[in-house]
Design a protein around this motif. Structure first.
Motif, short mmCIF file in Angstrom:
data_model
loop_
_atom_site.label_atom_id
_atom_site.label_comp_id
_atom_site.label_asym_id
_atom_site.label_seq_id
_atom_site.Cartn_x
_atom_site.Cartn_y
_atom_site.Cartn_z
N PHE A 37 -14.52 7.28 10.60
CA PHE A 37 -15.54 6.26 10.83
C PHE A 37 -15.71 6.02 12.34
N PHE A 40 -6.86 -8.55 -3.62
CA PHE A 40 -7.82 -8.69 -2.51
C PHE A 40 -8.57 -10.00 -2.68
N MET A 89 -22.26 -2.18 9.81
CA MET A 89 -20.90 -1.66 9.66
C MET A 89 -20.05 -1.97 10.89
N HIS A 107 -6.74 5.35 3.98
CA HIS A 107 -7.28 4.31 4.86
C HIS A 107 -7.43 4.81 6.28
N ALA A 146 -10.67 5.46 8.52
CA ALA A 146 -10.82 4.75 9.80
C ALA A 146 -11.11 5.72 10.94
N GLY A 188 -7.33 -8.10 9.91
CA GLY A 188 -6.14 -7.30 9.60
C GLY A 188 -5.05 -7.38 10.65
N THR A 189 -5.34 -8.02 11.79
CA THR A 189 -4.33 -8.09 12.86
C THR A 189 -4.09 -9.54 13.29
N HIS A 218 0.83 -1.20 0.00
CA HIS A 218 0.00 0.00 0.00
C HIS A 218 0.87 1.25 0.00
N ILE A 247 -19.34 -1.43 2.48
CA ILE A 247 -19.14 -0.03 2.91
C ILE A 247 -19.71 0.92 1.86
#
Ligand code: HEM
Length: 246
Positions: free
Chosen positions: A47, A133, A183, A40, A44, A194-195, A32, A144
């Motif tokens: 949001f 992806f 959401m 991003h 985030a 992601g973690t 990225h 989203i």
């Protein structure tokens, strides 16, 4: 993407390229670039601010601890639509940035059928046709997009509730709240994926890079595209190397 949007996108990439750098070391790949990471984290943060202020308005009794952070109940209520608008603007740019790699393909349909083994970590390697992806990531992105449109329309109707009929505002509240709950569920799954679920993924949004091993494990078709090498060969070679070391 329209030519105007494309030109804007190219200019933004150029500008951000000057603002920050991404160091790609041996055995790593660029995942990225700076402008993607900036977008991003802007999405985030806006949001999360929208979510927190939204929950404080939704249930002041349950979330009474949130309002003092934003300067009290009335201010929290006043800030919420603005955080929401900032989220919409940043996500619009993220949409333009990612709409091409997020296009749905046959490989994604096959991935959805195998989602169970992905969740339970049954397979060591993702199917060979998984590109930049996977199907789950694309599903989250398009969820989203749909929620973002619903948030915007219903949010504006709730904000300017004196210009439309009462029943329209009432329906808007219901849709706005359902979209927020969906959401929230997606966000929790996303942070986990992601973690903790996929070690090595989080750093891609921090320093912009991933290891080659991460790439051939989780996104083999993307690995093949950017390196020109076979992901399964790379995996076998690494396995042999580790066995020899042992
Ligand atoms: C605050 C905690 C968050 C963390 C730790 C996080 C982490 C990440 C990471 C590591 C990626 C890159 C995945 C990859 O390259 O394969 C990513 C992608 C992405 N993020 Fe986040 N993110 C967070 C919040 C958000 C929020 C709030 C949104 C939107 C509401 C969001 C939307 C996306 C989207 C659409 C992608 C691309 C698709 C995907 O990987 O699922 N993220 N995120």
């Amino acid at each position: 993407m329209s030519t105007t949007a494309k030109k804007f996108d190219e200019r933004a990439r150029g500008e951000f390229g000057r603002l920050g750098t991404t160091r790609v070391r041996r055995g790593e790949l660029l995942r990225h670039p700076v402008h993607t990471r900036f977008l991003h984290w802007s999405v985030a943060i806006s949001f999360i601010l929208s979510l927190l202020t939204g929950f404080a308005i939704y249930s002041p009794w349950l979330f009474h601890w949130i309002t003092p952070v934003f300067g009290g109940g009335p201010r929290t209520r006043a800030l919420h639509p603005w955080f929401g608008l900032v989220f919409e603007v940043f996500f619009l740019f993220q949409f333009l940035n990612w709409v091409t790699p997020m296009a749905w393909t046959e490989a994604d349909r096959r991935w959805m059928k195998k989602m169970r083994s992905y969740v339970t970590n049954d397979d060591r390697l993702e199917p060979e046709d998984v590109g930049f992806f996977n199907g789950g990531q694309k599903l989250y992105f398009w969820a989203i997009v749909v929620s973002g449109i619903l948030f915007l329309i219903t949010g504006l109707l709730i904000w300017f509730d004196d210009v439309v009929e009462r029943w329209i505002v009432a329906i808007s509240y219901v849709i706005h709240d359902i979209a927020a709950l969906l959401m929230l569920a997606g966000f929790i799954i996303h942070v986990y994926e992601g973690t903790a679920h996929q070690p090595g993924t989080f750093r891609s949004m921090m320093d912009g890079t991933v290891t080659e091993r991460w790439a051939w494990t989780h996104h083999p078709a993307w690995y093949r595209l950017v390196t020109g090498r076979d992901p399964r060969d790379a995996y076998e070679r690494e396995k042999r190397r580790q066995e020899e070391e042992r």
